[in-house]
Structures are given as structure tokens and as C-alpha cells.
Design an enzyme around this catalytic site. Structure first.
Site, PDB file in Angstrom:
ATOM      1  N   GLN A   1       6.266  18.418   8.109  1.00  0.00           N
ATOM      2  CA  GLN A   1       6.203  18.112   6.701  1.00  0.00           C
ATOM      3  C   GLN A   1       5.492  19.563   6.191  1.00  0.00           C
ATOM      4  O   GLN A   1       5.694  19.961   5.045  1.00  0.00           O
ATOM      5  CB  GLN A   1       5.189  17.166   6.471  1.00  0.00           C
ATOM      6  CG  GLN A   1       5.299  16.275   5.034  1.00  0.00           C
ATOM      7  CD  GLN A   1       6.514  15.448   4.936  1.00  0.00           C
ATOM      8  OE1 GLN A   1       6.891  14.647   5.689  1.00  0.00           O
ATOM      9  NE2 GLN A   1       7.259  15.794   3.800  1.00  0.00           N
TER      10      GLN A   1
ATOM     11  N   LYS B   1       1.196  13.031   6.999  1.00  0.00           N
ATOM     12  CA  LYS B   1       1.854  11.895   7.099  1.00  0.00           C
ATOM     13  C   LYS B   1       1.242  10.752   7.756  1.00  0.00           C
ATOM     14  O   LYS B   1      -0.056  10.946   8.348  1.00  0.00           O
ATOM     15  CB  LYS B   1       2.960  12.314   8.495  1.00  0.00           C
ATOM     16  CG  LYS B   1       4.340  11.663   8.477  1.00  0.00           C
ATOM     17  CD  LYS B   1       5.367  11.858   7.421  1.00  0.00           C
ATOM     18  CE  LYS B   1       6.476  10.988   7.425  1.00  0.00           C
ATOM     19  NZ  LYS B   1       7.562  11.753   6.722  1.00  0.00           N
TER      20      LYS B   1
ATOM     21  N   GLY C   1       7.162   6.903   0.785  1.00  0.00           N
ATOM     22  CA  GLY C   1       7.631   6.466   1.798  1.00  0.00           C
ATOM     23  C   GLY C   1       8.135   7.014   2.860  1.00  0.00           C
ATOM     24  O   GLY C   1       8.150   8.289   2.819  1.00  0.00           O
ATOM     25  N   ASP C   2       8.731   6.349   3.881  1.00  0.00           N
ATOM     26  CA  ASP C   2       9.416   6.736   5.024  1.00  0.00           C
ATOM     27  C   ASP C   2      10.030   5.483   5.489  1.00  0.00           C
ATOM     28  O   ASP C   2      10.283   4.650   5.100  1.00  0.00           O
ATOM     29  CB  ASP C   2       8.613   7.784   6.046  1.00  0.00           C
ATOM     30  CG  ASP C   2       9.416   8.515   7.082  1.00  0.00           C
ATOM     31  OD1 ASP C   2       9.666   9.735   6.710  1.00  0.00           O
ATOM     32  OD2 ASP C   2       9.652   8.147   8.169  1.00  0.00           O
TER      33      ASP C   2
ATOM     34  N   THR D   1      16.395  12.325  -1.101  1.00  0.00           N
ATOM     35  CA  THR D   1      16.406  12.674   0.197  1.00  0.00           C
ATOM     36  C   THR D   1      17.958  13.074   0.622  1.00  0.00           C
ATOM     37  O   THR D   1      18.471  13.837   1.192  1.00  0.00           O
ATOM     38  CB  THR D   1      15.739  12.052   1.320  1.00  0.00           C
ATOM     39  OG1 THR D   1      14.716  11.763   0.463  1.00  0.00           O
ATOM     40  CG2 THR D   1      15.779  12.684   2.466  1.00  0.00           C
TER      41      THR D   1
ATOM     42  N   ASN E   1      17.798   4.200   3.279  1.00  0.00           N
ATOM     43  CA  ASN E   1      17.974   5.144   1.948  1.00  0.00           C
ATOM     44  C   ASN E   1      18.380   6.188   2.141  1.00  0.00           C
ATOM     45  O   ASN E   1      19.058   6.597   1.236  1.00  0.00           O
ATOM     46  CB  ASN E   1      16.229   5.261   1.631  1.00  0.00           C
ATOM     47  CG  ASN E   1      16.239   5.660   0.286  1.00  0.00           C
ATOM     48  OD1 ASN E   1      15.900   7.152   0.409  1.00  0.00           O
ATOM     49  ND2 ASN E   1      16.374   5.309  -0.743  1.00  0.00           N
TER      50      ASN E   1
HETATM   51  N1  GLU Z   1       9.182  10.782   4.109  1.00  0.00           N
HETATM   52  C1  GLU Z   1       9.785  11.633   3.407  1.00  0.00           C
HETATM   53  C2  GLU Z   1       9.955  13.040   4.256  1.00  0.00           C
HETATM   54  O1  GLU Z   1      10.157  13.020   5.269  1.00  0.00           O
HETATM   55  C3  GLU Z   1       9.365  11.999   1.883  1.00  0.00           C
HETATM   56  C4  GLU Z   1       7.838  12.448   2.180  1.00  0.00           C
HETATM   57  C5  GLU Z   1       7.323  12.131   0.566  1.00  0.00           C
HETATM   58  O2  GLU Z   1       7.963  12.114  -0.607  1.00  0.00           O
HETATM   59  O3  GLU Z   1       6.227  12.485   0.477  1.00  0.00           O
HETATM   60  O4  GLU Z   1       9.829  14.120   3.713  1.00  0.00           O
END
Ligand code: GLU
Length: 447
Positions: free
Chosen positions: A112, A127, A166-167, A211, A242
Site C-alpha cells: 500500500q 492496512k 474496505g478490502d 478498483t 467488488n
Molecule cells: N483495499 C484497497 C486496496 O487494496 C483500498 C484501500 C483504500 O481505499 O483505502 O488498495
């Protein structure tokens, strides 16, 4: 492949973080790319930038007790790894899945940092998550779990500190329960503390789609860089969450034809192109299994239990399920069937062996930290709207997302070229993402 100092740093990261293979894999992949900048930038070495980058600024692990519908007390483990805040508040999702452990959260948090840097927006990397799986739980159970999770997490986050989203396993329902509890505990309507919110309470249009849309746009850019297009081409997507659903939607809008989707029970093939309304109904509304798609669609579709979705012949592959889902043997099938572009919608879905095969075969390979950055980029756009108490139109937000994806794509190619690895998106993404973070860390001194 590495010089001694990189290898020593990697060895020490592995020794200091035992039993975390996904984290080691993510670090090794970045180090592999950084070999090209070692010589040009000795200053990064002198200031132990890499050693500091691999050590999260803060790691929080906590107990999450909750009561299930039968009245039994259940205990899960919560995590938040605040990895790097050189470019902005920690930003990254929460994953609720049985397999979540500290190593998985660290691999995701590490990725990230570079992904968020690539978006060009002011967000650091973090995360979190829990080994709690919302699948098969009632709404009441999910609510009580989310409230308990936030009861601890709320003291660590804030719009200028750490902004979760989310994830896997965390969508608008879970964000709603967590935001409600945050608001209640703090007595603040601090919309910018979480992203992926509902549209009526501070969410942004296009965040849900972002995404998947971004991954499809990135794949289209990769094709365009080779003088090709998506029009009429068969595309394989894995997953049916998603990311997958909205990658399918955008590929179709761009003229491609997605012929697969999958879940943990198997995959579907629909040569006529996936009927997205039907798939959304089954997956988003009914939270059902993917085999139902083939049963209800009839004619053009079939369900394959087990097996590999990557055996289906396609020109473009978009792995959108989860880490290490596309193995060496899958890469061989895809290459044998003439794939030209692979873009990762999930985080680290291709194993290192698979990636090596793609690169050796001259297939354009877009790593997740570039190809799936559209989600977190749109989260940062949601934060912008929250900060200015504004709500943008769908078209405006989507325009911003498309612009960001194109600029990430261009940045990857330009950086790869600059460092003598033309066309290598992995080196381009890692080096471009790293340099911005490293330069900010240098400006701040040893902290
Ligand atoms: N979980 C998503 C990623 O892997 C989005 C994270 C977010 O929007 O903060 O990038």
C-alpha cells in the site's frame, strides 16, 4: 541479482519477521526492482531508508470479543499496521477473512505504501483487518463484531492520522457499522476517518466501482502502449467480489468481452460474455455461489468446479480474487493460449514464478500496486470531498479516476525507461513509488 547491501537488508527483514511468507514475498519483489537504483542513489543506503521502510511505524494487535446469535462469546483478533506516513495519513483497507494474520496485513500494508505513492495523492500506507469472516454470519453478528472492532480501533485512527477503508470482506455494510460506532464513541461527525462510505453519509460516487474500473482502464492503457485495443477481445477475470464485478463492467464498456468469473468453489465460462446484471444479482444482492450463474443463465454458460480459470483462452487476464491465486502452471496455460496483457486487480495475485514467466515471454504485466491503485485513489478523492463538504458528480469523479490511472501508467513506463528497463511495469511501479516516499523520508531526517 541483489548487491550485498540489499541482500543483507532483505535477510535481516526475513530474520526479524519470521513466519510471514507473504510479507517476505512482497518485500523481495520490491527489492528486486530497487537493484536498478542502488548505484545512482547511494544516499538512500546511507540513511537506512530501506531498513526503516520495512519496519512499520506502528503495529496494533487487539482482542475483538463479540456475542453471536446463540449468545455464545466469540473472540477474534484485530490488526492495524500503520506502515508509513511520509506522504500523508496512513491509508489502506481492512480485510475481514479467516486467513488474516499479521504477515498478510504487513504484506498488504507494505504494498500500500508504494501504491498510494503512485496515485500522486497525499496518502501514506497502512492496512488492517481481522480473522473474522462475515460470510455466513447474520447482519446482527456482523454489526456486533464491527462495533467491538471499532471500540478499540477508534483511538488509533482519525482523518489526519489513519484512514481505513474496505478490502476483502469489508463493504458498505461493514463500513456503515464501523462509522456509526466511531461517531458514537467520539461524538464527532468526522466523515474523513473512513472511506468507502454510503452515498448518503459522506461516500463518493465511483468509489465502489473504482478498483475494478481502474484495473480495466490500466489494461486498456497497456494495450494502447502496444498499439492495440480492448475492442472485441476475450478477457478472463477471476473472482466475483467488488473488484471483479466492476472490472467486468468497465471492460464491457470499453468494448472487451469478459468470459469468466470465479469464487472459491470454481469458475464460470460464458463465451457470449458475462451477463453482469445476473452476476451482480447473485453476488451483491443474494450473496450466493457462482454456480447459480450457470444454472440461471443456461445456454452459453457452464460452471467448472475446481480447476483453473486461467485455462480459458483469452487475450487479457485480470486476476481480481486474492494473493497467490495465479501460479506458474496458470501462467504457462495463459502464455500457451496467446495472452498479451496481464493486469492485477487483486493485491499480489500472481506468484513470483508466474510473474517471471510473463516477463520472460514478453507479455505486458501490470502489478497490482499500479493496476489496482484506482480504489485507494478514489478513497483519497472521497477524503477531498469530505474535507470540503462537497459531493462530486459521477462523471467528474470518474474523470479524475481515469486521469489518475493514465498518469500512473505513464509514470511506470517513463520510470522503467529512465532506469534502463523499458516496458517493465514492475520496475517502473516499484521505483516510481519508492522514490517519492524515500525522498520525503530523507527530508524528514531520521525518524
Ligand atoms: N483495499 C484497497 C486496496 O487494496 C483500498 C484501500 C483504500 O481505499 O483505502 O488498495
Amino acid at each position: 541479482m541483489f548487491d550485498t547491501s540489499l541482500q543483507e537488508t532483505l535477510d535481516s527483514v526475513i530474520a526479524r519477521n519470521p513466519g510471514e511468507p507473504e510479507f517476505h514475498q512482497a518485500v523481495r519483489e520490491v527489492f528486486d526492482s530497487l537493484a536498478v537504483i542502488q548505484e545512482r542513489h547511494p544516499e538512500y543506503n546511507d540513511l537506512a531508508i530501506l531498513t526503516r521502510l520495512c519496519e512499520p511505524e506502528r503495529q496494533i494487535i487487539f482482542r475483538v470479543p463479540w456475542v453471536d446469535d446463540r449468545g455464545a462469546v466469540r473472540v477474534n483478533r484485530g490488526f492495524r499496521v500503520e506502515f508509513n506516513s511520509a506522504l500523508g495519513p496512513y491509508k489502506g483497507g481492512l480485510r475481514f477473512r479467516e486467513s488474516v494474520n499479521l504477515g498478510i496485513v504487513k504484506f498488504l500494508g507494505f504494498e500500500q505504501i508504494f501504491k498510494n505513492s503512485l496515485t500522486g495523492l497525499p496518502i501514506g500506507g497502512g492496512k488492517g483487518g481481522s480473522d473474522f469472516d462475515p460470510a455466513g454470519k447474520s447482519d446482527g453478528e456482523v454489526m456486533r463484531f464491527c462495533q467491538s472492532f471499532m471500540t478499540e480501533l477508534h483511538r488509533h485512527i482519525g482523518e489526519h492520522t489513519d484512514v481505513p477503508a474496505g478490502d476483502i470482506g469489508v463493504g458498505a455494510r461493514e463500513i456503515g457499522y464501523m462509522f456509526g460506532q466511531y461517531k458514537r464513541l467520539t461524538n464527532r461527525y468526522e466523515a474523513g476517518v473512513l472511506t468507502g462510505k454510503g452515498l448518503d453519509w459522506g461516500g463518493s460516487l465511483v468509489r465502489k466501482e473504482a478498483t475494478g474500473y481502474g484495473t480495466a482502464v490500466f489494461a486498456e492503457e497497456m494495450l494502447a502502449a502496444r498499439g492495440e485495443g480492448l475492442d472485441g477481445r476475450p478477457v478472463a477475470v477471476s473472482g466475483s467480489g467488488n473488484v471483479a464485478l466492476y472490472a467486468i463492467e468497465k471492460v464491457h464498456q470499453l468494448g472487451g468481452r469478459v468470459v469468466t468469473a470465479s469464487d472459491s468453489t470454481g469458475y464460470i465460462v460464458d463465451e457470449a460474455g458475462i451477463d453482469l446484471d445476473l452476476l451482480k444479482q447473485i453476488k451483491e444482492v443474494e450473496r450466493g455461489r457462482i454456480r447459480e450463474y450457470a444454472e440461471r443463465r443456461g445456454g452459453s454458460a457452464r460452471f467448472v468446479s475446481g480447476g483453473s480459470v486461467w485455462d480459458v483462452p483469452v487475450d487479457v487476464a485480470l486476476p481480481c480474487a486474492t494473493q497467490n491465486e495465479l501460479h506458474e502452471s496458470d501462467a504457462k496455460s495463459l502464455i500457451g493460449n496467446g495472452v498479451v496483457v496481464v493486469a492485477e486487480g487483486a493485491n499480489m495475485p500472481c506468484t513470483p514464478e508466474a510473474v517471471e514467466l510473463f516477463r520472460a515471454a514478453g507479455i505486458a504485466f501490470g502489478p497490482g500496486k499500479a493496476a489496482n491503485a484506482g480504489g485507494v485513489a478514489t478513497s483519497a478523492l472521497e477524503m477531498q470531498q469530505n474535507a470540503s463538504r462537497d459531493a462530486w458528480t459521477f462523471d467528474y469523479a470518474e474523470g479524475r479516476l481515469t486521469e489518475i490511472m493514465r498518469s500512473i501508467h505513464a509514470n511506470c513506463l517513463e520510470t522503467a525507461e529512465e532506469y534502463g528497463r523499458p516496458g517493465d511495469y514492475v520496475v517502473g511501479a516499484n521505483v516510481a513509488g519508492f522514490r517519492k516516499v524515500a525522498d520525503a523520508m530523507m527530508a524528514f531526517g531520521v525518524i
